[in-house]
Design a protein around this motif. Sequence first.
Motif, PDB file in Angstrom:
ATOM      1  N   TYR A   1       0.812   3.289   2.224  1.00 11.52           N
ATOM      2  CA  TYR A   1       0.873   3.706   3.622  1.00 11.52           C
ATOM      3  C   TYR A   1       2.060   3.061   4.328  1.00 11.52           C
TER       4      TYR A   1
ATOM      5  N   LEU B   1     -10.693   1.977   4.368  1.00 11.96           N
ATOM      6  CA  LEU B   1      -9.322   1.509   4.525  1.00 11.96           C
ATOM      7  C   LEU B   1      -9.305   0.096   5.127  1.00 11.96           C
TER       8      LEU B   1
ATOM      9  N   GLU C   1      -9.994  -2.411   2.550  1.00 10.38           N
ATOM     10  CA  GLU C   1      -8.813  -2.580   1.703  1.00 10.38           C
ATOM     11  C   GLU C   1      -7.801  -3.514   2.392  1.00 10.38           C
TER      12      GLU C   1
ATOM     13  N   THR D   1       0.859  -1.194   0.000  1.00  7.91           N
ATOM     14  CA  THR D   1       0.000   0.000   0.000  1.00  7.91           C
ATOM     15  C   THR D   1       0.886   1.231   0.000  1.00  7.91           C
TER      16      THR D   1
ATOM     17  N   ASN E   1     -14.203   6.971   6.021  1.00  6.56           N
ATOM     18  CA  ASN E   1     -12.931   6.787   5.336  1.00  6.56           C
ATOM     19  C   ASN E   1     -12.128   5.639   5.938  1.00  6.56           C
ATOM     20  N   SER E   2     -12.147   5.539   7.241  1.00 10.26           N
ATOM     21  CA  SER E   2     -11.350   4.446   7.831  1.00 10.26           C
ATOM     22  C   SER E   2     -12.021   3.100   7.576  1.00 10.26           C
TER      23      SER E   2
END
Lengths: 481, 545, 197
Positions: B195, B455, B458, B193, B451-452
Amino acid sequence: MAKGFSCFSRLRPFLAMTTGLALAISTASWAAAPNGDDALVQKGEYLAKAADCVACHTAPNGKPFAGGLAITSPMGNIVSTNITPDSETGIGHYSEADFTRALQRGIRKDGGHLYPAMPYTAYAGLNSADIHALYLYFMKSVAPVSQKNQPTKLSFPFNIRALMMGWNLLFLPHDAQKTDFDHLSSFERGRYLADTLEHCSTCHSPRNLFMAEKKSAYLGGSPLGGWYAPNVTSSVNSGIGSWSEDDLVTYFKTGEVAGKARAGGGMAEAVSNSLSHLTDRDLHDLASYIKQVPAINDAQDQRPRDQYSAPVENTDLRTGETIRVDRPVVMDGAALYDNNCASCHGGNGNGSPDQHIPSLYNNSVIGSAQANNLVMTILTGVQRKIDGHEVFMPSFGDQSLVQRLSDKEIASLANYVTGRFGRGDAHLQASDVQTIRQGGAKPFLIRYISMLVLMGGLGILLVLSLIYRCFKKTGRKGAAS
Amino acid sequence: MASSNDLSADIVIVGSGVAGSSIAKELASTGASVIVLEAGPRVDRQHILDNCRNTVNKNKYDEPYPPSPWSMHPPDQSTPNAYLHTTGPDAQAYQQSYLRILGGTTWHWSACAWRYLPSDFELQSRYGVGRDWALKYDDLEPFYYQAESMMGVCGPDPKIEDLGSPRRQPYPMDALPLSYASEQFKKLIDTHTPYRVVHEPQARNTRRYDNRPTCEGNNNCMPLCPIGAMYNGIHTVMHAEAAGARFIDNAVVYKIETDASNKKVSAVHYYDPDKNSHRVTGRIFVIAAHCIESAKLLLLSADDKNPAGVANSSDQVGRNMMDHTGVQVTFMSGLDSLWCGRGPLETNVIDNFRDGSWRNERGAYLVHMVDDNQIDLATALAIDKGYVGKDLEDEIRYGASHLVRLFSHNEGMPDPNNRLTLSKTHKDVLGIPHPEVYYKLPEYTVRSCDNSRQLFKEIMGLMKGSDPRWTPGYFPQDHPAGSTIMGHDPKDSVVDGHNRTHDHENLFIASSGVFASMGTGNITLTVAALALRVADTLKKEIYHG
Amino acid sequence: MVGYSREKDRPFSAFFSFPWRRRHILATGLSAVAISVTADISSDASSPTAGADSLDFMKISLCLTDRKTLDPVLGKALFCRLIGKTPKRQAKFGQLSSIFNSQPWENANHFVTTAVKQNPDLPPLIRDILHGWYRGIVDEKVVVYRSAMMFSLTRNILYPKTYANGDLFYWTSRPPEVPLPKGQPVMKPDVPESLGK
């Protein structure tokens, strides 16, 4: 010069590790010592380590050798002095003769008497060449620190230092080692290390009425400020007769032998500051000497203190109830163990597989007939740092940030631990823990001194001492013949 | 109802948690006289540990602390409204958990010790939303370090992992080594990712520190570190006592009294458990109770001079209630065995969402793969799925080695309508009203949570996850803040940039109540740093003022 | 007033608790004192029937867990809490016992499959017994913690919380790989819809 070189070769293993840094520091900081003295200075440094001077002559977080450590003694706190070469506050103004007199006779340059918290009775055995090396080391290599000595204030009559004259007359040996450290045979070096430098018997030999070491019970174990310095004679059950020489050497080097013992209290300091710095050869000589010390047996010791118990599982039956935080229940030994010890040592006392948390069975502290060291370990924790490797157990005493246990709780806990992992319930009472917390039972002399004084005891002491002295002389002759 | 008037000190502090105890320690060390009043009792670690082992769910971390009647705290998260009453559309998202005992709520916390980012203090100036603090990151930086040293914080080398908050000194201790599970998670996220996973800074010992032991990985940071390897406020209480501060427990402060001019506080009054009243005078007063309790006390002190409550001429006391809101999912990983739950609870963090230009419309957050021992959940699931015998044991081992929990803290936002008031219907045994909070989640926070969740989906995909179990709704993270908000303008804030109340010159507030934004990461380190800064101000005040 | 109820779905017990209705978390490590069941479990039961029942309880437990030995101390405590002191389970336990005693069983699956076919009301009791042994929990109360059997399955890998006796920083080491189990459930699932937590 020749002597210097031989000394150097003798110390090679040690020097190989430390020379670079130590020399850099010592020569860079103050006036370079003449080359011939370098090796002697190195020897002196090694001997100072072996004699563990730094342990007492350094305050917590203080500068090395600057003194200021309060040493608890039955007579009160004795504060160690500044032995750095600072000429105002330290021993910079001591000649080698002054230095020798302090080490061997317990007399300061100003004529004042030292208390035998300074182990001059052991150092009396120092060889003069070794003292020379020590002197050079202190004068040339130790950093001078300007730090005034704190006065030692003992209770009457112990505050009369001159009293030590009489005591010294009786108990101070005069037989210094004739051969210097480098030229001793293995056996002699072991003995010299044990008796003179490391002064093992200062802690491990019991004391007589006058608080001098009992030669007849040499290394037979002695109480020491709440702790108990155990019997380290060759007795299998009461001493360390079941240990191999290698076990002892490992212990000296690391402070621990898995499944046997771990150093706490003063022994942890001795290992950190002194023993772990000795060469393997010296440690073997020392171990070999200790192993042949005549056994002192105690019939109540049925097996070695590290051979008690085994892991025992128990089922942790629970109430399933929570108790209001302001209404805590009194815990019994099992609950105290569960809530203060088991998180690390395990419900079954196993410790960790790598034994960084030791097992509680096969543990000489818990298998000992004296519960002192168990109580002191709970009270003060364990802190031992050797070669950067630190062993730590938090204190459960009155300054603990983890848990402060009362005398009663510690008594219950120690009784449970000795019952489950040692040789049986130690039957301690809260008052026993209180005594240990306050530095242990006071020796006869201290307990009864006021009475003795009242009775004109000092006079009696003198008479007694004369008799004792005659007896001792006769005894010695007898032993020798 | 007898009154005694023999208590007086230079500094009188209400509340003995991290904030109160650190001010007490600092001031007592200078020789000032200090009295700290704590509503709850003094407790012992060993008794709480015993309670802890007697509770069914080790994750209900208030359960081992059954409260005293005079210092009620929310009993546990599944017994709502027993003390803290919440109302409004998102009432359940504000059922905060906290303790009222000597040493405060850090008896149970995860010990995550984040510094806020510089942007967190300037949300309005940088992103046009929320409010700015009346101080900047640089003002707090030295105190952050002082707090880290006091608590014993371990963290990564900033040259290797820069966590975004500039540091003048390295962390007092080396970072805690990641667990095997966290290490695998880090590899996965770092590789697949955009991140990254970083080492979380934690007030947890990676070596002996402050005469407390190294973490042994008991995985029980909440409800209680059994060995004292994690920092608790009680440690600072003990240091403060050693320095000469006097802590009075079971002292429930119920009134702040101001002098005739109303410029100064002259005394505080407390009840002991028998409802005897005591008056304590002093030169300087610090309210260092929990965010909710501090506001409650100010409101409770309303009188003719201060009809809306002490320090409340702005009418902002009790408003702007904020929190980090949680999103959480537990699922079965399809990758190799991870065995979460070896070591301490929270050690790894995805920190990419702590700041960004998007903060003009949605809140920041940080994500943990919680390193929580899943054996009990695995066992309960396997039994209830219908396995028995050998198959059950295989299933338990598989579950324990593959269950994974992700959760995020999502940033709240000050809204004056989210408001704490005194309950008109519920009172405690001393007759003091319970706190009541109206709460509606800010849209800013809701968008952050959405949004989290994306995530998490994902990440679950990356981990070949199955059987996801989402925590329904929104839940509190027990980081309440904002109740006595900080600002430059006395008209819309309660304290100034030095935590001094605008209304009363010798009254300070040291709690998360002064926060003007929520930031991300646990609030405790910032609370401690603010408190130490207050201590610094007070030293100047009493010795040079 | 507020839109949630404790009993129903407790959305915010949520965070760290999962809304298991009856039972809950925690227990701990390995019953190493496991001794042969039949040994003396019935010896100290107070009445003859209690003795017979507790012996049955241990035999059934051995079968349900496919184990050869179980901790008799825990067994006694579980029997007492589950059956002895809980009349509501006694009738069910009688039914379970009579099925158990009707024939020899190959293993847990064999026994439970048959028992549930004969009496579809038995799964809650069977589950309660398993929650007791593996999690140490009966009726939402901790009976044992460290000694709960689930911890024997993760010995030296995952410790009971608060009893971590591993090496220094043990958590950095690689734990063993656990293969995907091949077993199948033999009772209908009764898992809470959302884990809550």
